[in-house]
Design a protein around this motif. Structure first.
Motif, mmCIF file in Angstrom:
data_model
loop_
_atom_site.group_PDB
_atom_site.id
_atom_site.type_symbol
_atom_site.label_atom_id
_atom_site.label_comp_id
_atom_site.label_asym_id
_atom_site.label_seq_id
_atom_site.Cartn_x
_atom_site.Cartn_y
_atom_site.Cartn_z
ATOM 1 N N UNK A 116 0.842 -1.193 0.000
ATOM 2 C CA UNK A 116 0.000 0.000 0.000
ATOM 3 C C UNK A 116 0.876 1.241 0.000
ATOM 4 N N UNK A 117 0.274 2.352 -0.316
ATOM 5 C CA UNK A 117 0.947 3.645 -0.211
ATOM 6 C C UNK A 117 2.138 3.786 -1.133
ATOM 7 N N UNK A 118 3.192 4.457 -0.643
ATOM 8 C CA UNK A 118 4.356 4.748 -1.487
ATOM 9 C C UNK A 118 5.042 3.495 -2.046
ATOM 10 N N UNK A 119 5.086 2.425 -1.247
ATOM 11 C CA UNK A 119 5.747 1.215 -1.742
ATOM 12 C C UNK A 119 4.985 0.624 -2.929
ATOM 13 N N UNK A 120 3.674 0.638 -2.857
ATOM 14 C CA UNK A 120 2.861 0.162 -3.974
ATOM 15 C C UNK A 120 3.135 1.015 -5.212
ATOM 16 N N UNK A 121 3.213 2.307 -4.999
ATOM 17 C CA UNK A 121 3.456 3.232 -6.110
ATOM 18 C C UNK A 121 4.824 2.966 -6.752
ATOM 19 N N UNK A 122 5.842 2.731 -5.939
ATOM 20 C CA UNK A 122 7.188 2.471 -6.467
ATOM 21 C C UNK A 122 7.183 1.217 -7.340
ATOM 22 N N UNK A 123 6.561 0.136 -6.832
ATOM 23 C CA UNK A 123 6.553 -1.103 -7.619
ATOM 24 C C UNK A 123 5.657 -0.981 -8.847
ATOM 25 N N UNK A 124 4.592 -0.216 -8.765
ATOM 26 C CA UNK A 124 3.738 0.002 -9.936
ATOM 27 C C UNK A 124 4.516 0.774 -11.007
ATOM 28 N N UNK A 125 5.281 1.764 -10.584
ATOM 29 C CA UNK A 125 6.090 2.542 -11.514
ATOM 30 C C UNK A 125 7.156 1.652 -12.165
ATOM 31 N N UNK A 126 7.811 0.816 -11.354
ATOM 32 C CA UNK A 126 8.832 -0.080 -11.903
ATOM 33 C C UNK A 126 8.209 -1.096 -12.858
ATOM 34 N N UNK A 127 7.030 -1.611 -12.522
ATOM 35 C CA UNK A 127 6.328 -2.541 -13.419
ATOM 36 C C UNK A 127 6.018 -1.859 -14.746
ATOM 37 N N UNK A 128 5.565 -0.619 -14.672
ATOM 38 C CA UNK A 128 5.251 0.135 -15.891
ATOM 39 C C UNK A 128 6.478 0.328 -16.767
ATOM 40 N N UNK A 129 7.611 0.600 -16.149
ATOM 41 C CA UNK A 129 8.837 0.776 -16.926
ATOM 42 C C UNK A 129 9.281 -0.538 -17.561
ATOM 43 N N UNK A 130 9.113 -1.652 -16.834
ATOM 44 C CA UNK A 130 9.461 -2.953 -17.408
ATOM 45 C C UNK A 130 8.557 -3.266 -18.604
ATOM 46 N N UNK A 131 7.297 -2.894 -18.501
ATOM 47 C CA UNK A 131 6.362 -3.107 -19.600
ATOM 48 C C UNK A 131 6.762 -2.259 -20.814
ATOM 49 N N UNK A 132 7.184 -1.012 -20.567
ATOM 50 C CA UNK A 132 7.667 -0.161 -21.657
ATOM 51 C C UNK A 132 8.907 -0.757 -22.306
ATOM 52 N N UNK A 133 9.793 -1.317 -21.473
ATOM 53 C CA UNK A 133 10.995 -1.941 -22.028
ATOM 54 C C UNK A 133 10.616 -3.100 -22.946
ATOM 55 N N UNK A 134 9.676 -3.926 -22.489
ATOM 56 C CA UNK A 134 9.241 -5.070 -23.300
ATOM 57 C C UNK A 134 8.653 -4.582 -24.627
ATOM 58 N N UNK A 135 7.867 -3.523 -24.581
ATOM 59 C CA UNK A 135 7.274 -2.973 -25.798
ATOM 60 C C UNK A 135 8.372 -2.480 -26.749
ATOM 61 N N UNK A 136 9.314 -1.714 -26.203
ATOM 62 C CA UNK A 136 10.416 -1.216 -27.034
ATOM 63 C C UNK A 136 11.204 -2.361 -27.665
ATOM 64 N N UNK A 137 11.485 -3.369 -26.852
ATOM 65 C CA UNK A 137 12.244 -4.516 -27.354
ATOM 66 C C UNK A 137 11.487 -5.243 -28.459
ATOM 67 N N UNK A 138 10.191 -5.340 -28.288
ATOM 68 C CA UNK A 138 9.388 -6.020 -29.314
ATOM 69 C C UNK A 138 9.399 -5.225 -30.626
ATOM 70 N N UNK A 139 9.284 -3.923 -30.514
ATOM 71 C CA UNK A 139 9.329 -3.069 -31.709
ATOM 72 C C UNK A 139 10.698 -3.196 -32.389
ATOM 73 N N UNK A 140 11.763 -3.193 -31.587
ATOM 74 C CA UNK A 140 13.105 -3.339 -32.136
ATOM 75 C C UNK A 140 13.243 -4.692 -32.835
ATOM 76 N N UNK A 141 12.771 -5.741 -32.176
ATOM 77 C CA UNK A 141 12.869 -7.095 -32.734
ATOM 78 C C UNK A 141 12.136 -7.192 -34.064
ATOM 79 N N UNK A 142 10.933 -6.634 -34.104
ATOM 80 C CA UNK A 142 10.156 -6.680 -35.342
ATOM 81 C C UNK A 142 10.787 -5.886 -36.466
ATOM 82 N N UNK A 143 11.623 -4.895 -36.080
ATOM 83 C CA UNK A 143 12.282 -4.077 -37.082
ATOM 84 C C UNK A 143 13.595 -4.652 -37.595
ATOM 85 N N UNK A 144 14.037 -5.729 -36.977
ATOM 86 C CA UNK A 144 15.317 -6.327 -37.422
ATOM 87 C C UNK A 144 15.162 -7.074 -38.743
#
Length: 144
Positions: A116-144
């Motif tokens: 709950x609270x700030x700790x939940x927010x920190x992990x939600x933010x980190x999860x969101x960044x990991x999801x963005x990384x996966x998206x970027x990697x997928x776009x890069x892979x498809x462009x190879x």
């Protein structure tokens, strides 16, 4: 597995992702120079995640939180099975990084739901960044 072991494993995993993205920078420099900055940004974010987790470990931020009640319910098997990656090509690197980003996203999402609270927010933010990384990697892979 106790909380300290989980945090140490997460730190190891973030360091592995950092190393993969730095290696991606190197591969990109020779194979696809326009992708170098993409890997550099992801490496910087993984480094920030690692430092955040190291701070949690050193100052006991998660001690006494609800996550302790759920340690057995948090599925760590995928992350525990990840070993040191040694990709031979940019394609292999992206495939490995995608899998690790998925594992990190799933675990950080679970932690965000439990806490709950700030700790939940920190992990939600980190999860969101990991999801963005996966998206970027997928776009890069498809462009190879």
């Amino acid at each position: 597995m106790n909380l300290e072991e989980i945090l140490k494993r997460l730190i190891w995993q973030e360091n592995e992702l950092y190393n993969l993205h730095k290696l991606g920078e190197t591969f990109a420099a020779y194979e696809a120079p326009k992708l170098r900055e993409v890997f550099q940004i992801m490496a910087e974010e993984e480094l920030r995640h690692r430092k955040t987790l190291e701070g949690m470990l050193s100052n006991g931020s998660l001690e006494g939180t609800a996550v302790i009640d759920y340690l057995d319910a948090i599925s760590l098997e995928p992350m525990l099975e990840d070993e040191r990656a040694e990709p031979d090509s940019l394609e292999e690197l992206i495939t490995e990084a995608l899998l690790r980003e998925k594992h990190a996203y799933e675990l950080y999402t679970k932690l965000a739901e439990i806490l709950e609270g700030p700790m939940s927010h920190i992990f939600r933010m980190m999860a969101g960044e990991e999801l963005k990384h996966a998206y970027r990697l997928r776009v890069v892979y498809e462009g190879l």
